[in-house]
Design a protein around this motif. Structure first.
Motif, PDB file in Angstrom:
ATOM      1  N   PHE A 142      92.023 -30.620-122.266  1.00  0.00           N
ATOM      2  CA  PHE A 142      92.403 -30.750-123.678  1.00  0.00           C
ATOM      3  C   PHE A 142      92.157 -29.462-124.471  1.00  0.00           C
ATOM      4  O   PHE A 142      92.133 -29.497-125.696  1.00  0.00           O
ATOM      5  CB  PHE A 142      91.632 -31.928-124.317  1.00  0.00           C
ATOM      6  CG  PHE A 142      92.409 -33.217-124.273  1.00  0.00           C
ATOM      7  CD1 PHE A 142      93.321 -33.469-123.264  1.00  0.00           C
ATOM      8  CD2 PHE A 142      92.235 -34.181-125.269  1.00  0.00           C
ATOM      9  CE1 PHE A 142      94.038 -34.657-123.222  1.00  0.00           C
ATOM     10  CE2 PHE A 142      92.957 -35.371-125.238  1.00  0.00           C
ATOM     11  CZ  PHE A 142      93.866 -35.608-124.214  1.00  0.00           C
ATOM     12  N   ASP A 143      92.004 -28.344-123.783  1.00  0.00           N
ATOM     13  CA  ASP A 143      91.819 -27.076-124.492  1.00  0.00           C
ATOM     14  C   ASP A 143      92.920 -26.828-125.537  1.00  0.00           C
ATOM     15  O   ASP A 143      92.631 -26.306-126.610  1.00  0.00           O
ATOM     16  CB  ASP A 143      91.764 -25.901-123.494  1.00  0.00           C
ATOM     17  CG  ASP A 143      90.382 -25.772-122.872  1.00  0.00           C
ATOM     18  OD1 ASP A 143      89.451 -26.456-123.364  1.00  0.00           O
ATOM     19  OD2 ASP A 143      90.221 -25.018-121.893  1.00  0.00           O
ATOM     20  N   PRO A 144      94.181 -27.175-125.255  1.00  0.00           N
ATOM     21  CA  PRO A 144      95.218 -26.919-126.256  1.00  0.00           C
ATOM     22  C   PRO A 144      95.148 -27.837-127.480  1.00  0.00           C
ATOM     23  O   PRO A 144      95.926 -27.656-128.417  1.00  0.00           O
ATOM     24  CB  PRO A 144      96.530 -27.147-125.491  1.00  0.00           C
ATOM     25  CG  PRO A 144      96.164 -27.092-124.049  1.00  0.00           C
ATOM     26  CD  PRO A 144      94.769 -27.619-123.978  1.00  0.00           C
ATOM     27  N   VAL A 145      94.262 -28.828-127.491  1.00  0.00           N
ATOM     28  CA  VAL A 145      94.203 -29.737-128.646  1.00  0.00           C
ATOM     29  C   VAL A 145      93.462 -29.057-129.796  1.00  0.00           C
ATOM     30  O   VAL A 145      92.347 -28.577-129.639  1.00  0.00           O
ATOM     31  CB  VAL A 145      93.496 -31.062-128.263  1.00  0.00           C
ATOM     32  CG1 VAL A 145      93.277 -31.918-129.507  1.00  0.00           C
ATOM     33  CG2 VAL A 145      94.316 -31.812-127.224  1.00  0.00           C
ATOM     34  N   GLN A 146      94.119 -29.048-130.946  1.00  0.00           N
ATOM     35  CA  GLN A 146      93.497 -28.405-132.111  1.00  0.00           C
ATOM     36  C   GLN A 146      92.727 -29.417-132.935  1.00  0.00           C
ATOM     37  O   GLN A 146      91.597 -29.181-133.312  1.00  0.00           O
ATOM     38  CB  GLN A 146      94.580 -27.738-132.949  1.00  0.00           C
ATOM     39  CG  GLN A 146      94.034 -26.920-134.087  1.00  0.00           C
ATOM     40  CD  GLN A 146      95.152 -26.248-134.845  1.00  0.00           C
ATOM     41  OE1 GLN A 146      96.053 -25.621-134.265  1.00  0.00           O
ATOM     42  NE2 GLN A 146      95.138 -26.402-136.155  1.00  0.00           N
ATOM     43  N   VAL A 158      97.630 -36.237-133.245  1.00  0.00           N
ATOM     44  CA  VAL A 158      96.985 -35.195-132.450  1.00  0.00           C
ATOM     45  C   VAL A 158      97.797 -33.922-132.624  1.00  0.00           C
ATOM     46  O   VAL A 158      99.010 -33.912-132.389  1.00  0.00           O
ATOM     47  CB  VAL A 158      96.926 -35.579-130.956  1.00  0.00           C
ATOM     48  CG1 VAL A 158      96.242 -34.480-130.151  1.00  0.00           C
ATOM     49  CG2 VAL A 158      96.201 -36.902-130.779  1.00  0.00           C
ATOM     50  N   THR A 159      97.134 -32.849-133.065  1.00  0.00           N
ATOM     51  CA  THR A 159      97.821 -31.576-133.260  1.00  0.00           C
ATOM     52  C   THR A 159      97.387 -30.607-132.173  1.00  0.00           C
ATOM     53  O   THR A 159      96.195 -30.458-131.898  1.00  0.00           O
ATOM     54  CB  THR A 159      97.472 -30.992-134.644  1.00  0.00           C
ATOM     55  OG1 THR A 159      97.670 -32.022-135.616  1.00  0.00           O
ATOM     56  CG2 THR A 159      98.348 -29.797-134.982  1.00  0.00           C
ATOM     57  N   LEU A 160      98.378 -29.987-131.523  1.00  0.00           N
ATOM     58  CA  LEU A 160      98.086 -29.031-130.453  1.00  0.00           C
ATOM     59  C   LEU A 160      98.240 -27.604-130.972  1.00  0.00           C
ATOM     60  O   LEU A 160      98.987 -27.354-131.908  1.00  0.00           O
ATOM     61  CB  LEU A 160      99.042 -29.248-129.274  1.00  0.00           C
ATOM     62  CG  LEU A 160      99.129 -30.674-128.709  1.00  0.00           C
ATOM     63  CD1 LEU A 160     100.132 -30.722-127.550  1.00  0.00           C
ATOM     64  CD2 LEU A 160      97.774 -31.156-128.244  1.00  0.00           C
ATOM     65  N   LYS A 161      97.536 -26.684-130.332  1.00  0.00           N
ATOM     66  CA  LYS A 161      97.641 -25.276-130.731  1.00  0.00           C
ATOM     67  C   LYS A 161      98.979 -24.699-130.306  1.00  0.00           C
ATOM     68  O   LYS A 161      99.466 -23.730-130.879  1.00  0.00           O
ATOM     69  CB  LYS A 161      96.532 -24.463-130.059  1.00  0.00           C
ATOM     70  CG  LYS A 161      95.144 -24.825-130.536  1.00  0.00           C
ATOM     71  CD  LYS A 161      94.089 -24.157-129.641  1.00  0.00           C
ATOM     72  CE  LYS A 161      92.744 -24.818-129.842  1.00  0.00           C
ATOM     73  NZ  LYS A 161      91.867 -24.680-128.674  1.00  0.00           N
ATOM     74  N   GLU A 162      99.513 -25.244-129.228  1.00  0.00           N
ATOM     75  CA  GLU A 162     100.770 -24.740-128.679  1.00  0.00           C
ATOM     76  C   GLU A 162     101.417 -25.883-127.910  1.00  0.00           C
ATOM     77  O   GLU A 162     100.743 -26.860-127.581  1.00  0.00           O
ATOM     78  CB  GLU A 162     100.488 -23.571-127.732  1.00  0.00           C
ATOM     79  CG  GLU A 162      99.500 -23.960-126.649  1.00  0.00           C
ATOM     80  CD  GLU A 162      99.045 -22.800-125.778  1.00  0.00           C
ATOM     81  OE1 GLU A 162      99.262 -21.652-126.165  1.00  0.00           O
ATOM     82  OE2 GLU A 162      98.488 -23.090-124.714  1.00  0.00           O
TER      83      GLU A 162
END
Lengths: 536, 315
Positions: A142-146, A158-162
């Protein structure tokens, strides 16, 4: 005309009966307790253990936002399409960075204190996903989860970084994102205590007699109406494999392990002693690999790695150790992951031979070219304790390599050392072992080849490859993503960063009265059992 | 007698101290690092340094040792498992009765068989029954107990669709069911341990039977039964009892495999899993507790010599 009509009618009736009868026989029945034998899980807290046993045992109890299809819903055993679970629907923004999940209303946690059947809300989802990101050994998924935001009582964003293509698959994998009630952690400090295991899943954990058994009962309030069929499930803790099989043979359990697997040799013997047993061949995910320090001599030289691959006689290997039932792996995507797999036959044969070919003379030539005409000696680090036939795997690899002049020195390691060093890519020269199966193709590619990833056991660092590895994660169109994944498989064909030997074969074995237990790969024991019933 | 016991207890202290130092050092000398495994594989803490601090592994080794041993001596606190954070003593106390019962039954089986066959062999020296007894003893010695255990579990499942493996029930809940569960593992383990006892029993009894006081007994016209059982056996028992004492650690160590095969939730498996996970405090404390028990048991055995041979005096 009338006669013909009668014949036609009779035929139709007969056909109808023929078709209707098994359908009637297949009408699932409620009731009964399914027993299985398995090892003990190190913990029941899904975020404080990376053991598949932990995740399998709690998958009976918990639900997720979304899940994979199981039983009658699934197309095949690696059907990892996404279907609703606690979220009845979801939307994604066009750029793939914002997901909005709408929860089912009225879903209740099990009626156990301190949660006492409270309704599931968006707050539980936020709490659970954030706990996963803070505590789980798999949190890098879940590293891409902002951020995770509560929109209202039943809506989570859920907002992702990319853009991140594997996101929904990770969310649907029972290993990662089950939905937990906050109160239980507040009371018990974590989710390891049996009383803290409170979810919304098909079964309620009734008791856990440590070292002896786990007892589950049907959740009468499960949100999938009429399911599960079973009244309960019992996991009998049995650490020894031969004892587990003996329990199956003697009718004391219905499954001798989580997936009901027996290996080809056991399947043959079981067929003799218990001819009534239903046995279905299962092509399961999993790979067997030889891995290298590709950042150090001599295995930083691609010719040496190719020589290793060409020295492996895969066909004889498969016949000798796996009754010809294993899959001749061609590359990093396992055979069973059909939707992503690029067969060797679809690659340039001149390059694919380094994946699946057997040519000891060519191997010797390559070694000579690399300045190792006289051969060389290399250690092979491994853990000898993996289930049979793994020990024979190590011996056969040493034998095959010995024939081209690579002298293998066996370096068996104690389990604790193996998993904390060799398994994480910290070893000298060469090692061998199985690969943990994952449900998302990204784990087989990015996880195994991107620098600094714990599963990058060969210490691969390849700038050109890295670009493709990142690209497939960011591509949201499945067709385009598949193309990149194919390109990666083609690119890797002649690199021999890992050498793949045949993967293990299994049969799912259970007594004939166990119905509806369809093999689904991955760790969803609970959802597999939702559609299982006993005909007795 | 009292002084002897006190002196032996005092002597146990340096023994246990040495055991504690050795096991403490060995755990740390073992390859692999528990903190790395807990962080990289399991995310027990955000960083290695944080976990080491949390577990106290960042402090000098002698401080770690002092704290562990100090906890035991001063507060009776055997520490917590690194992985489960649960108190070790609780888990030990919960599991120990299983192992104790298995060990007791195993000793019973091996002693009954070993002594009986040993006596017959000695009294009927060089007859058919002696040879049969000796062959059985060698057989029991050479069959590994784990191999026998697997056969006992697997073969009946193949030929009779039955297997002597059940779901464990504590003795206190259902004694009959418990006995049913424990009998087969105890028989398997006990039979393989009976070999050495039989051999020592035989040679020791032969030795005693040739002594002069036995000749005197014969000349008094006593029956063979009285001579063997009342006059010879007691004296011949001393080496046998010593052997049982020496074998005790084997009952605990060997129980790992027996417990795994027969699904018994005992100390053996707890210890074995802790060893695999490099759970330092569990391995150290369980080892120390068992060492203390072995020391205690050997003291009891030494004291039993006086009962067996009244000539023995304790000073």
């Amino acid at each position: 005309m009338a006669r013909r009509f009668t014949i036609a009618m009779s035929l139709a009736l007969v056909c109808g009966l023929v078709v209707a009868e098994p359908a009637a026989a297949q009408q699932p029945k409620r009731g009964g307790v399914l027993r299985m034998a398995e090892r003990e899980a190190p913990s029941l807290d899904p975020h404080l253990s990376v053991s598949f046993l932990t995740h399998s045992y709690v998958s009976l109890v918990y639900s997720q936002l979304v899940r994979f299809p199981y039983g009658p819903e699934q197309q095949h055993s690696t059907d990892f399409s996404i279907v609703p679970d606690l979220a009845e629907r979801w939307t994604a923004s066009k750029d793939g960075t914002v997901y909005t999940f709408h929860l089912r209303k009225g879903v209740k946690f099990h009626a156990k204190p301190p949660v006492n059947g409270r309704e599931v809300t968006a707050d539980d989802v936020k709490y659970s996903l954030e706990r996963f990101m803070a505590k789980s050994g798999f949190r890098s998924r879940f590293d891409p989860v902002q951020s995770i935001d509560i929109v209202d009582r039943y809506t989570v964003r859920v907002t992702l970084k990319e853009p991140f293509a594997p996101f929904l698959n990770h969310l649907a994998n029972p290993t990662y994102c089950v939905i937990l009630p906050r109160e239980a952690e507040e009371k018990f400090k974590d989710f390891n205590h049996p009383d803290s295991v409170i979810g919304t899943g098909p079964f309620v954990l009734k008791s856990y007699d440590k070292g002896v058994k786990l007892t589950y009962e049907r959740n009468p309030d499960y949100f999938m109406k009429g399911l599960p069929y079973l009244d309960g499930v019992v996991v009998e803790i049995a650490p020894d494999a031969s004892a587990r099989l003996a329990l199956l043979r003697s009718g004391k359990v219905e499954l001798s392990q989580l997936w009901g697997w027996v290996n080809p040799e056991e399947a043959r013997s079981l067929k003799k002693t218990n001819p009534e047993m239903v046995m279905t061949p299962a092509n399961a995910m999993g790979q067997s690999i030889i891995y290298f320090r590709t950042d150090q001599p001599p295995f930083n030289d691609v010719r040496v790695r190719r020589a290793v691959s060409l020295a492996i006689d895969r066909k004889s290997w498969n016949d000798a150790l796996l009754f010809g039932e294993g899959c001749l792996e061609s590359g990093p995507v396992p055979c069973a992951l059909k939707e992503w797999k690029l067969e060797a036959s679809k690659m340039d044969p001149a390059r694919a031979k380094y994946l699946v070919g057997y040519d000891p003379n060519e191997a010797k030539r390559l070694l000579a070219e690399a300045g190792l005409a006289k051969g060389f000696t290399t250690p092979m680090f491994h853990w000898p304790g993996y289930q049979p036939p793994w020990r024979s795997f190590y011996d056969l690899a040493a034998d095959n390599l010995g024939k081209v002049g690579i002298n293998v020195e066996m370096k068996p390691e104690e389990y604790g050392k193996y998993v904390s060093t060799t398994y994480l890519g910290k070893f000298e020269k060469m090692a061998m072992g199985p690969v943990t199966p994952f449900t998302e193709v990204d784990d087989w590619l990015y996880g195994a080849f991107f620098p600094e990833q714990p599963n990058n056991r060969s210490n691969v660092a390849d700038a050109e490859l890295n670009k493709m590895l990142v690209a497939q994660r960011r591509e949201l169109d499945p067709k385009k993503r598949k193309q990149i994944v194919d390109d990666i498989q083609r690119y890797l064909a002649d690199k021999a960063y890992y050498v793949y030997v045949p993967s293990l074969a299994w049969h799912v074995a259970h007594p004939p009265y166990v119905k509806g237990f369809r093999f689904h790969d991955g760790y969803g024991l609970g959802p597999r059992l939702v559609h299982t019933w006993l005909d007795k | 007698m009292k002084r002897y016991v006190l002196r032996r207890v005092a002597l146990a202290i340096p023994t246990l101290f040495l055991v504690s130092v050795i096991v403490f050092a060995m755990m740390r000398l073992m390859p692999g690092d528990v903190a790395t495994r807990m962080v990289e594989g399991h995310a027990y803490a955000p960083t290695l340094a944080a976990l080491r601090k949390d577990l106290g592994l960042d402090r000098p080794v002698h401080v770690q040792y002092a704290e562990w041993i100090g906890g035991i001596v001063l507060r009776g606190d055997f520490g917590n498992s690194y992985w489960t954070r649960q108190p070790i003593l609780d888990e030990f106390v919960r599991r120990f009765p299983v192992t104790l019962e298995l060990a007791a039954l195993t000793i019973l089986v091996s002693v009954v068989i070993g002594i009986f066959v040993g006596i017959v062999s000695a009294v009927r020296q060089d007859t058919a029954s002696d040879y049969v007894g000796r062959i059985l003893a060698i057989l029991a010695l050479s069959v590994p107990y784990f191999g026998l255990a697997v056969l006992v579990v697997v073969l009946p499942s193949i030929y009779f669709k039955w297997t002597p493996v059940w779901t464990y029930v504590p003795l206190t809940r259902d004694p009959l069911e418990n006995l049913k569960i424990m009998t087969v593992p105890a028989l398997v383990f006990g039979v393989t341990r009976a070999g050495p006892i039989m051999r020592i029993m035989r040679s020791s009894l032969l030795d005693v039977l040739r002594q002069e006081y036995i000749r005197t007994a014969w000349s008094k016209g006593l029956s063979e039964r009285t001579i063997v059982l009342r006059h010879a056996l007691k004296n011949a028992m001393i080496p046998v009892v010593s052997l049982i004492g020496l074998q005790t650690p084997l009952y605990i160590g060997g129980s790992v495999i027996i417990e795994a095969i027969f699904r018994l939730p005992g100390v053996g498996l707890f210890f074995f899993e802790a060893l695999n996970k490099l759970d330092y405090p569990v391995v150290q404390s369980v080892n120390l507790i068992i060492a203390a028990m072995v020391v205690g048991l050997n003291l009891l055995i030494d004291l039993s010599y006086a009962f067996l041979d009244p000539r023995i005096r304790y000073r």
